[in-house]
Design a protein around this motif. Sequence first.
Motif, short mmCIF file in Angstrom:
data_model
loop_
_atom_site.label_atom_id
_atom_site.label_comp_id
_atom_site.label_asym_id
_atom_site.label_seq_id
_atom_site.Cartn_x
_atom_site.Cartn_y
_atom_site.Cartn_z
N GLY A 1 0.81 -1.22 0.00
CA GLY A 1 0.00 0.00 0.00
C GLY A 1 0.84 1.27 0.00
N ASP A 2 2.12 1.15 0.37
CA ASP A 2 2.99 2.34 0.43
C ASP A 2 3.38 2.81 -0.97
OD1 ASP A 2 3.02 2.56 3.15
OD2 ASP A 2 4.99 1.61 3.43
N LEU A 3 3.83 4.07 -1.02
CA LEU A 3 4.34 4.67 -2.26
C LEU A 3 5.84 4.90 -2.12
CD1 LEU A 3 3.58 6.05 -5.05
CD2 LEU A 3 3.50 8.20 -3.75
N LEU A 4 6.59 4.50 -3.16
CA LEU A 4 8.03 4.77 -3.23
C LEU A 4 8.26 5.84 -4.29
CD1 LEU A 4 11.13 4.08 -2.84
CD2 LEU A 4 10.83 2.43 -4.70
N LEU A 5 9.02 6.88 -3.95
CA LEU A 5 9.45 7.88 -4.94
C LEU A 5 10.92 7.61 -5.25
CD1 LEU A 5 9.01 10.57 -6.56
CD2 LEU A 5 9.84 11.77 -4.51
N PHE A 6 11.25 7.44 -6.55
CA PHE A 6 12.66 7.17 -6.89
C PHE A 6 13.10 7.95 -8.12
CE2 PHE A 6 12.44 4.14 -10.54
CZ PHE A 6 11.07 3.89 -10.56
N LEU B 1 -1.68 9.11 -4.02
CA LEU B 1 -1.21 8.30 -2.88
C LEU B 1 -0.18 9.06 -2.03
CD1 LEU B 1 -0.64 5.05 -4.95
CD2 LEU B 1 -2.40 5.32 -3.19
N ALA B 2 -0.19 10.39 -2.13
CA ALA B 2 0.83 11.19 -1.44
C ALA B 2 0.87 10.88 0.06
CB ALA B 2 0.58 12.68 -1.67
N ASP B 3 -0.29 10.54 0.61
CA ASP B 3 -0.31 10.25 2.06
C ASP B 3 0.31 8.89 2.37
OD1 ASP B 3 -2.44 9.03 0.73
OD2 ASP B 3 -3.65 8.90 2.56
N LYS B 4 0.65 8.13 1.31
CA LYS B 4 1.27 6.80 1.52
C LYS B 4 2.77 6.82 1.23
CE LYS B 4 -2.57 4.37 2.16
NZ LYS B 4 -2.95 4.12 3.54
N LEU B 5 3.30 8.01 0.90
CA LEU B 5 4.73 8.06 0.57
C LEU B 5 5.54 7.62 1.81
CD1 LEU B 5 6.88 8.81 -1.57
CD2 LEU B 5 6.95 11.09 -0.57
N ALA B 6 6.41 6.61 1.63
CA ALA B 6 7.11 6.04 2.79
C ALA B 6 8.61 6.09 2.65
CB ALA B 6 6.65 4.61 3.01
#
Length: 419
Positions: free
Chosen positions: A111-116, A160-165
């Motif tokens: 459910g999390d979001l990864l920014l790369f 999903l910004a609230d899921k950025l982990a």
Amino acid sequence: MSKQMKPESLMMSYGYKPELSEGAVKCPIFQTSTFVFKNAEEGKAFFEVAYGHRNLHEGEELGLIYSRINNPNFEILEDRLALWDKAEDCAVFESGMSAITTVLFEFLKPGDLLLFSNPVYGGTDHFIRHVLPKFGIQLAEFRAGQSKDEIIQIVEATGLADKLALVYIETPANPTNDLIDISLSKEIASYFANKNNSEIPLAVDNTYMGPLWQHPLEHGADLVLYSATKYIGGHSDVIAGACLGSNKLMARVKALRTFLGNMASPNTAWLLLRSLETLKIRMDTQAANAEKVAAFLSAHPKVEKVYYLGNITENDGEQFHIRNKQCLSNGAMISFDIKGGEKEAFLFLNGLKLIKLAVSLGSTESLAQHPASMTHVDVDEELKALLGITPKMIRLSVGVEHYEDIIYDMSQALDNISI
Ligand SMILES: *Cc1c(COP(=O)(O)O)cnc(C)c1O
């Protein structure tokens, strides 16, 4: 006192007590799976700490238990690596990929979001795009040159910004030497962390510059990652990885490592201890050689473009400022476009006599390869074109040979090409 000495002065001795090893000047290889406790009370005390049931008492060190949890070779290696990045703690792994994947798994859940950032190392790219989604992890990506507002927009557009982990970057990026701003990446992580009232660590793959030429922790990174196979190992004879950061985050990384069982072996750690003794002189020589090689390539009529940190000028705008801010050297990785295409690139590679045609980097010997068909073959075609990874690109890792011989070899291989 020793803390104030330069890391290169401490690589032969730091963290090793000869009196515990019959006076041996060098740390022996502790080729053992398990360690004998003096008594049952001691075994109980060691396990309490190892499993986090209590904290260490003042002055107490975690006793040796079992080589998946701890072993003198990899602990001394971790202590020495921590000096270069001024990190509180370090964990070493059996490969760079195992360091990277352990961090991704520890800080992301379904459910999390990864920014790369793009591009990243081919293996990392594969793991992020093809393995993480199987665990329900969502992805958002950006590339060098995009502004803080643009990147925030990218994250928000996912819904999903609230899921950025976790934010994960690699800089300079392989193979284009594109720079990603570390402190700006941290600002983005903090922006969402504040909004979400959560913690969003920034992890930086520092393989291309580390551990001498860039110190991401000083620019706001929370975790630094290495393929220790590259400069740290430096002799093309061992695969290994490392992760560094605060005690708090590293306790999590080390706990997952214990249960995945992907720590470095005593033998791997011993090889790296030996490598660290010459790290500074190897990297200094490689960077000095790279400067000469880049000058040669930049002036060669059969070379169209050179991707080298030393060639970045004020005209390159943001890239110039990022380099001056976070890079302590121009490094020893050079990519270049040959005039022509794959045919000409292959003629050059096949014509090399001293420089080896092989992937990997950061070693004593110079290595050349063809990213589009080798290390980055798996990267999506459209993305490859966008990033400039074309069939005419060669990637060169400059070694410690005499620079005149490296240049002579390249010059004769370029002569093979008729244009
Ligand atoms: C080689 C490399 C890796 C992977 O490391 P291994 O030791 O091969 O597992 C990761 N990132 C970068 C930038 C690399 O060059």
